[in-house]
Structure formats: C-alpha cells, structure tokens
Motif scaffolding. Structure first.
Motif, PDB file in Angstrom:
ATOM      1  N   SER A 234       0.834  -1.206   0.000  1.00 22.66           N
ATOM      2  CA  SER A 234       0.000   0.000   0.000  1.00 22.66           C
ATOM      3  C   SER A 234       0.867   1.255   0.000  1.00 22.66           C
ATOM      4  O   SER A 234       0.535   2.247  -0.655  1.00 22.66           O
ATOM      5  CB  SER A 234      -0.954   0.003   1.201  1.00 22.66           C
ATOM      6  OG  SER A 234      -0.249  -0.184   2.394  1.00 22.66           O
TER       7      SER A 234
ATOM      8  N   SER B 204     -11.551   8.393  -7.000  1.00 19.88           N
ATOM      9  CA  SER B 204     -11.496   7.146  -6.225  1.00 19.88           C
ATOM     10  C   SER B 204     -12.890   6.528  -6.096  1.00 19.88           C
ATOM     11  O   SER B 204     -13.032   5.302  -6.089  1.00 19.88           O
ATOM     12  CB  SER B 204     -10.862   7.380  -4.847  1.00 19.88           C
ATOM     13  OG  SER B 204     -11.670   8.210  -4.053  1.00 19.88           O
TER      14      SER B 204
ATOM     15  N   LEU C 275     -14.018   2.772  -7.189  1.00 17.35           N
ATOM     16  CA  LEU C 275     -14.791   1.834  -6.357  1.00 17.35           C
ATOM     17  C   LEU C 275     -16.033   1.362  -7.092  1.00 17.35           C
ATOM     18  O   LEU C 275     -16.374   0.172  -7.054  1.00 17.35           O
ATOM     19  CB  LEU C 275     -15.168   2.503  -5.031  1.00 17.35           C
ATOM     20  CG  LEU C 275     -16.047   1.670  -4.087  1.00 17.35           C
ATOM     21  CD1 LEU C 275     -15.363   0.365  -3.708  1.00 17.35           C
ATOM     22  CD2 LEU C 275     -16.399   2.478  -2.836  1.00 17.35           C
TER      23      LEU C 275
ATOM     24  N   VAL D  45     -14.995  -1.318  -9.393  1.00 20.97           N
ATOM     25  CA  VAL D  45     -14.731  -2.595  -8.706  1.00 20.97           C
ATOM     26  C   VAL D  45     -16.054  -3.288  -8.386  1.00 20.97           C
ATOM     27  O   VAL D  45     -16.198  -4.502  -8.580  1.00 20.97           O
ATOM     28  CB  VAL D  45     -13.895  -2.367  -7.425  1.00 20.97           C
ATOM     29  CG1 VAL D  45     -13.849  -3.631  -6.575  1.00 20.97           C
ATOM     30  CG2 VAL D  45     -12.477  -1.935  -7.787  1.00 20.97           C
TER      31      VAL D  45
ATOM     32  N   THR E 119      -4.465  -2.349 -10.753  1.00 18.82           N
ATOM     33  CA  THR E 119      -4.103  -2.190  -9.341  1.00 18.82           C
ATOM     34  C   THR E 119      -4.199  -0.736  -8.886  1.00 18.82           C
ATOM     35  O   THR E 119      -4.478  -0.477  -7.712  1.00 18.82           O
ATOM     36  CB  THR E 119      -2.688  -2.730  -9.059  1.00 18.82           C
ATOM     37  OG1 THR E 119      -1.782  -2.197 -10.030  1.00 18.82           O
ATOM     38  CG2 THR E 119      -2.653  -4.238  -9.087  1.00 18.82           C
TER      39      THR E 119
ATOM     40  N   GLU F 254      -7.742  -0.385  -8.072  1.00 18.91           N
ATOM     41  CA  GLU F 254      -8.054  -1.075  -6.821  1.00 18.91           C
ATOM     42  C   GLU F 254      -7.547  -0.294  -5.608  1.00 18.91           C
ATOM     43  O   GLU F 254      -8.223  -0.235  -4.572  1.00 18.91           O
ATOM     44  CB  GLU F 254      -7.448  -2.486  -6.854  1.00 18.91           C
ATOM     45  CG  GLU F 254      -8.141  -3.394  -7.850  1.00 18.91           C
ATOM     46  CD  GLU F 254      -7.415  -4.696  -8.100  1.00 18.91           C
ATOM     47  OE1 GLU F 254      -8.077  -5.685  -8.445  1.00 18.91           O
ATOM     48  OE2 GLU F 254      -6.173  -4.734  -7.951  1.00 18.91           O
TER      49      GLU F 254
ATOM     50  N   ALA G 281      -9.886   2.576  -5.155  1.00 18.52           N
ATOM     51  CA  ALA G 281     -11.146   2.068  -4.608  1.00 18.52           C
ATOM     52  C   ALA G 281     -11.028   1.872  -3.101  1.00 18.52           C
ATOM     53  O   ALA G 281     -11.953   2.206  -2.343  1.00 18.52           O
ATOM     54  CB  ALA G 281     -11.517   0.745  -5.284  1.00 18.52           C
ATOM     55  N   ALA G 282      -9.883   1.363  -2.647  1.00 20.48           N
ATOM     56  CA  ALA G 282      -9.654   1.195  -1.209  1.00 20.48           C
ATOM     57  C   ALA G 282      -9.664   2.551  -0.500  1.00 20.48           C
ATOM     58  O   ALA G 282     -10.191   2.683   0.607  1.00 20.48           O
ATOM     59  CB  ALA G 282      -8.325   0.476  -0.970  1.00 20.48           C
TER      60      ALA G 282
ATOM     61  N   TYR H   5     -12.432  -8.477  -5.012  1.00 23.91           N
ATOM     62  CA  TYR H   5     -12.304  -7.573  -3.869  1.00 23.91           C
ATOM     63  C   TYR H   5     -11.040  -7.838  -3.050  1.00 23.91           C
ATOM     64  O   TYR H   5     -10.810  -7.150  -2.057  1.00 23.91           O
ATOM     65  CB  TYR H   5     -13.527  -7.688  -2.953  1.00 23.91           C
ATOM     66  CG  TYR H   5     -14.736  -6.980  -3.505  1.00 23.91           C
ATOM     67  CD1 TYR H   5     -14.953  -5.632  -3.242  1.00 23.91           C
ATOM     68  CD2 TYR H   5     -15.651  -7.650  -4.305  1.00 23.91           C
ATOM     69  CE1 TYR H   5     -16.058  -4.974  -3.752  1.00 23.91           C
ATOM     70  CE2 TYR H   5     -16.752  -6.997  -4.818  1.00 23.91           C
ATOM     71  CZ  TYR H   5     -16.951  -5.662  -4.542  1.00 23.91           C
ATOM     72  OH  TYR H   5     -18.038  -5.013  -5.056  1.00 23.91           O
TER      73      TYR H   5
ATOM     74  N   PRO I 157      -8.426  -4.718  -3.319  1.00 26.45           N
ATOM     75  CA  PRO I 157      -8.944  -3.540  -2.625  1.00 26.45           C
ATOM     76  C   PRO I 157      -8.980  -3.725  -1.109  1.00 26.45           C
ATOM     77  O   PRO I 157      -8.650  -2.812  -0.356  1.00 26.45           O
ATOM     78  CB  PRO I 157     -10.357  -3.373  -3.210  1.00 26.45           C
ATOM     79  CG  PRO I 157     -10.260  -3.956  -4.577  1.00 26.45           C
ATOM     80  CD  PRO I 157      -9.317  -5.117  -4.437  1.00 26.45           C
TER      81      PRO I 157
END
Length: 202
Positions: free
Chosen positions: A17, A58, A62, A65, A116, A119, A122-123, A159, A162
């Motif tokens: 991360s 972002s 999400l 995703v 990625t 993702e 999205a996180a 998922y 994420p």
C-alpha cells in the motif's frame, strides 16, 4: 511502475500500500510538471490536499470494482462529476481514448493506468466512508477464511486487492474489520491485527 519507484526513491516501501501511495505521488507530480506547474509532493496526504477531486476519481474506481468494470465511458464520469477528456480531473491516473461514431459523434472511453491503481483508489474511497459503512461493505462482499499456509482465502477475488490495500492504508483500525479477520479463527475480540502485521498480502 515498481521499478520506476525504486529508481526514484532511496529505499523501496515495506508494504504494497505504501508502494502504491508512492506511485500515485510520482504520477501526480509528473502530471503537474507536464503542465508547467511545480508542486511539492512528498506524501500521499499532499496529493489529497492538492487534488481534492481525487476523491471523486477514487469513487469512480470503487464503482468500477463493484461492477467489475475497468473501462469507463463519458456517462460514468458525468455521474461522478468528473470532466470529460480533461486531464486536470484525472491527474495523469487515467488514459482517455476518443472515438468518433459513423454519425460524427465523439465519445470517450477511459481506464486507469493499471487495474491495481484502480483497486488502490477504490480502497481509498472505502476508507473515506464512515467506519460502520466500511465494515458493512466488506462483510457484504467477502467471506474470509485462511488456507493451511495461513494465507487469506476470499470468496470474491475481485475484492481481494482492494481489501488488502484498505488494510494497508489504515483499515485495520476499524473494529468491524478486526472482527471480519478474526471470525474464521474463532478468536475473541481481545486480539487485534496491527499495521505491520507480517501478512505477505498486506
């Protein structure tokens, strides 16, 4: 992307991360430089401060995703109040491909630089939600278990990244996420996973 980050930074980040935070920082900084703007970007927090509309980007990530979508169209961006074909709203994190129909209508399709990156963003969008909603989102979409080697086994692989990014950017502070992680182990709430826990995934 990873090789580029390693060339630019003195030491590679310890967790994935943090690596993606660095990738976002360098990409956004390069975007500003291409536009002739000098911005001091030393951390991911600097990016959020300089690019408040990154939150909308972002949220788009999400949404993709959730729908298992990696290619977006004009209408998707309009729904998230993002400008069409405007790099200033994408911060160098998306590519746009313009198409002209047989009737002369020009439309665009968009995708993030890499799945990625989508993702990770999205996180970040999930992390912006209230704590209760964060836990609810993951509980609705993941049935978490562990295999014999101690690695996560998730019911929905779309998922997986994420969720792992979410844990890496501070999601482990959420009690509902702690419960989700410990439930398959039949532990009590006296135990907690902390940032720096040596999960190979995080």
């Amino acid at each position: 992307m990873t090789c580029y980050v390693n060339d630019v930074l003195d030491a590679p980040p310890d967790i994935i991360s943090d690596l993606f935070k660095s990738i976002i920082c360098l990409t956004v900084k390069r975007h500003f430089e291409k536009n002739g703007e000098e911005k001091e970007i030393g951390s991911f927090e600097d990016v959020l401060r300089l690019c408040p509309r990154l939150i909308k980007l972002s949220q788009l990530a999400l949404d993709g995703v959730k729908k298992n979508v990696i290619i977006f169209h004009d209408q998707d961006l309009i729904c998230h109040n993002l400008k069409l074909s405007d790099e200033d709203d994408h911060f160098g994190l998306m590519n746009c491909i313009s198409c002209r129909s047989a009737f002369g209508e020009v439309t665009g399709s968009y995708h993030f630089l890499h799945r990625t990156v989508q993702e990770f963003l999205a996180a970040c969008a999930v992390k912006q939600l209230p704590a209760e909603e964060q836990g609810k989102l993951w509980k609705e979409r993941l049935v978490l278990g562990y295999n014999k080697r101690g690695n996560f086994v998730l019911s929905d692989s779309s998922y997986e990244m994420p969720f792992l990014f979410f844990c890496g950017i501070g999601g482990l502070e959420n009690d509902a996420v702690q419960d989700l992680l410990f439930e398959p182990l039949a532990f009590t709430n006296d135990h907690r996973f902390a940032r720096g826990t040596p999960f190979t995934e995080i």
